[in-house]
Scaffold this motif. Sequence first.
Motif, PDB file in Angstrom:
ATOM      1  N   CYS B  52      34.708  -8.285  -6.776  1.00  0.00           N
ATOM      2  CA  CYS B  52      35.482  -7.833  -7.849  1.00  0.00           C
ATOM      3  C   CYS B  52      36.791  -8.620  -6.583  1.00  0.00           C
ATOM      4  O   CYS B  52      37.359  -7.694  -5.157  1.00  0.00           O
ATOM      5  CB  CYS B  52      35.857  -7.148  -8.563  1.00  0.00           C
ATOM      6  SG  CYS B  52      37.180  -7.441  -9.259  1.00  0.00           S
ATOM      7  N   HIS B  54      39.821  -7.755  -7.510  1.00  0.00           N
ATOM      8  CA  HIS B  54      40.988  -6.779  -7.513  1.00  0.00           C
ATOM      9  C   HIS B  54      40.967  -6.171  -6.787  1.00  0.00           C
ATOM     10  O   HIS B  54      42.239  -5.672  -5.986  1.00  0.00           O
ATOM     11  CB  HIS B  54      41.168  -6.602  -9.201  1.00  0.00           C
ATOM     12  CG  HIS B  54      42.012  -5.351  -9.195  1.00  0.00           C
ATOM     13  ND1 HIS B  54      41.804  -4.571 -10.572  1.00  0.00           N
ATOM     14  CD2 HIS B  54      43.235  -5.701  -9.573  1.00  0.00           C
ATOM     15  CE1 HIS B  54      43.251  -3.736 -10.774  1.00  0.00           C
ATOM     16  NE2 HIS B  54      44.133  -4.304 -10.602  1.00  0.00           N
ATOM     17  N   ARG B  55      39.492  -4.870  -6.817  1.00  0.00           N
ATOM     18  CA  ARG B  55      40.069  -4.011  -6.373  1.00  0.00           C
ATOM     19  C   ARG B  55      38.515  -3.618  -5.926  1.00  0.00           C
ATOM     20  O   ARG B  55      37.984  -2.688  -4.833  1.00  0.00           O
ATOM     21  CB  ARG B  55      40.071  -2.183  -6.543  1.00  0.00           C
ATOM     22  CG  ARG B  55      41.476  -2.277  -7.094  1.00  0.00           C
ATOM     23  CD  ARG B  55      42.650  -2.510  -5.796  1.00  0.00           C
ATOM     24  NE  ARG B  55      44.005  -2.287  -6.368  1.00  0.00           N
ATOM     25  CZ  ARG B  55      45.124  -3.074  -6.303  1.00  0.00           C
ATOM     26  NH1 ARG B  55      44.954  -4.526  -6.254  1.00  0.00           N
ATOM     27  NH2 ARG B  55      45.958  -2.636  -6.594  1.00  0.00           N
ATOM     28  N   TYR B  57      35.557  -3.390  -6.471  1.00  0.00           N
ATOM     29  CA  TYR B  57      34.155  -3.319  -7.222  1.00  0.00           C
ATOM     30  C   TYR B  57      33.360  -4.185  -6.661  1.00  0.00           C
ATOM     31  O   TYR B  57      33.028  -5.800  -6.952  1.00  0.00           O
ATOM     32  CB  TYR B  57      34.925  -2.458  -9.003  1.00  0.00           C
ATOM     33  CG  TYR B  57      33.523  -1.791  -9.235  1.00  0.00           C
ATOM     34  CD1 TYR B  57      33.655  -0.598  -8.756  1.00  0.00           C
ATOM     35  CD2 TYR B  57      32.679  -2.429 -10.442  1.00  0.00           C
ATOM     36  CE1 TYR B  57      33.402  -0.003  -9.658  1.00  0.00           C
ATOM     37  CE2 TYR B  57      32.232  -1.202 -10.761  1.00  0.00           C
ATOM     38  CZ  TYR B  57      31.750  -0.297 -10.643  1.00  0.00           C
ATOM     39  OH  TYR B  57      30.879   0.807 -11.543  1.00  0.00           O
ATOM     40  N   CYS B  71      34.011  -7.679 -14.849  1.00  0.00           N
ATOM     41  CA  CYS B  71      33.930  -6.762 -13.427  1.00  0.00           C
ATOM     42  C   CYS B  71      33.909  -5.015 -14.335  1.00  0.00           C
ATOM     43  O   CYS B  71      34.664  -4.870 -15.824  1.00  0.00           O
ATOM     44  CB  CYS B  71      35.461  -6.241 -12.973  1.00  0.00           C
ATOM     45  SG  CYS B  71      35.236  -4.933 -11.780  1.00  0.00           S
ATOM     46  N   HIS B  74      38.209  -2.878 -14.638  1.00  0.00           N
ATOM     47  CA  HIS B  74      38.946  -2.655 -14.832  1.00  0.00           C
ATOM     48  C   HIS B  74      38.802  -4.003 -15.488  1.00  0.00           C
ATOM     49  O   HIS B  74      39.996  -4.523 -16.451  1.00  0.00           O
ATOM     50  CB  HIS B  74      40.388  -2.961 -14.176  1.00  0.00           C
ATOM     51  CG  HIS B  74      41.161  -2.427 -13.059  1.00  0.00           C
ATOM     52  ND1 HIS B  74      40.370  -2.136 -11.919  1.00  0.00           N
ATOM     53  CD2 HIS B  74      41.518  -0.856 -13.171  1.00  0.00           C
ATOM     54  CE1 HIS B  74      40.902  -0.814 -11.380  1.00  0.00           C
ATOM     55  NE2 HIS B  74      40.970  -0.390 -11.791  1.00  0.00           N
ATOM     56  N   GLY B  75      37.581  -4.995 -15.657  1.00  0.00           N
ATOM     57  CA  GLY B  75      37.656  -5.929 -16.665  1.00  0.00           C
ATOM     58  C   GLY B  75      38.274  -7.303 -16.584  1.00  0.00           C
ATOM     59  O   GLY B  75      37.953  -8.260 -17.148  1.00  0.00           O
ATOM     60  N   PHE B  76      38.177  -7.446 -15.115  1.00  0.00           N
ATOM     61  CA  PHE B  76      38.319  -9.157 -14.851  1.00  0.00           C
ATOM     62  C   PHE B  76      37.182  -9.878 -15.103  1.00  0.00           C
ATOM     63  O   PHE B  76      36.041  -9.453 -14.642  1.00  0.00           O
ATOM     64  CB  PHE B  76      38.601  -9.116 -13.368  1.00  0.00           C
ATOM     65  CG  PHE B  76      40.121  -8.707 -12.482  1.00  0.00           C
ATOM     66  CD1 PHE B  76      41.137  -8.386 -12.664  1.00  0.00           C
ATOM     67  CD2 PHE B  76      40.541 -10.073 -11.863  1.00  0.00           C
ATOM     68  CE1 PHE B  76      42.264  -7.742 -12.600  1.00  0.00           C
ATOM     69  CE2 PHE B  76      42.038  -9.906 -11.053  1.00  0.00           C
ATOM     70  CZ  PHE B  76      42.938  -8.601 -11.435  1.00  0.00           C
TER      71      PHE B  76
HETATM   72  S1  FES Z   1      38.282  -3.747  -9.146  1.00  0.00           S
HETATM   73 FE1  FES Z   1      37.618  -5.274 -11.089  1.00  0.00          FE
HETATM   74  S2  FES Z   1      38.948  -5.393 -12.663  1.00  0.00           S
HETATM   75 FE2  FES Z   1      39.225  -3.437 -10.960  1.00  0.00          FE
END
Ligand code: FES
Lengths: 58, 358
Positions: B52, B54-55, B57, B71, B74-76
């Motif tokens: 992901c 974002h972070r 994942y 994801c 956090h849902g991306f």
């Molecule tokens: S790591 Fe995927 S939405 Fe935060």
Amino acid sequence: MTDRVPMLRGDSVYRIHWVLGTDRLLGVCHCGAEHESDDPVELWDWLLAHPERHPAGA
Amino acid sequence: MTTTATFARNQWYVAAYSREVGRELLGRTILGEPIVFYRTESGAAVALADRCVHRRYPLSESRLDGDTIVCGYHGFTYDRSGSCVFVPGQSRVPRTARVPSYPVVEQDSFVWVWIGDRDEADPALIPRAPWLADPAYTTVSGMEPLAARYSLLVDNLMDLSHETYLHGGYIGTPEVANTPITTEVDEENEVIYVSRHMADAECPSFYARSTGIEGRITRWQDIEYHPPCLYLLHSRIAPVGVLPNDDGTDPDAFHVEVVYAITPETEHSTHDFWAVARDFALDDEEVSAFLAESNRTVVLQDVTALNILERVIEGERDGYQELSINIDTGGLAARRFLKRMIERGERGAAARPVAVRS
Ligand code: FES
Ligand SMILES: [Fe+2]
Ligand SMILES: [Zn+2]
């Protein structure tokens, strides 16, 4: 030699035959030139260098 | 650690069997790149980077919602092209929110993935193993994880003479002294062919039973390697003196096509796909069970030996000495092609600006 069955048919195929009943390898360049060796490393070196030494027009 | 690449980018690799890719997310690392695979509702295979934006994942630990991945952290939410279409808590989706997607092609029961420059992914370059999806053949197959670099598996498969020692009793051992062995190397098409043609051999009892051949046989065992990934072992059995027709058809022989896909997972591990297809005794479950069991046994013997070898090599300094003999003729050509392909892949990467991640 009778036992040679070509399986690949391109214009740039090197062939190395393990000479039956011996420890020798017979390399054939795509130009038809042959070289015998009992060391595959030496034989590959010879074959890969060979095109450089092809006489013009051969 | 050296920084030189050890595998060839800008090539197609087998990532999975088609049957493995479905409506469950499948995570698999190919050439060091974590990738998530799934199938859309309409049936198309998709491959996206498995991290992901974002972070980081793993998307493979997330869930499918229709054709999108949500994801699990956090849902991306990503569509099949890797574009992020939703982020939590705000209406604006950052313009750079996307994960790379990989070109995929399903062919011959495999999912092939292109690792490298998207623009150069030409499906016509994928080598074929048509038997695996041909109703005129019955196929058994599997995949074993190998804790060794893929080049050790290439070395292993390019030389069948190790079967006497490593697989004693499992693969029939021909009388090599009477068997013409020819190595052919096509420089332009980058194919290596090692043929062992036995004109007059004993018929192993398994083949006598399953094919009905009585008496002695002509037996061919031909390696055809399309580096880097696809390795074919054509095994042909026919009554003595029966040869293929000039047009390539071969109705009076029996064929076993053994296929390996050699896909680097990391620098030190490999996906070892194997399949055995035959054009006789098609509905005979016993024959299927025998071929599956014996090939898997052979694969696992190789895996055990190569895992040991990997540990030894990792413990040595670079530049260790080897000694090559006649049986290594084809393997030397394979190494040369792989080296060339690695260099080509690196040049491709160097020629383009690399996006810098902050
Ligand atoms: S790591 Fe995927 S939405 Fe935060
Ligand atoms: Fe083996
Ligand atoms: Zn020449």
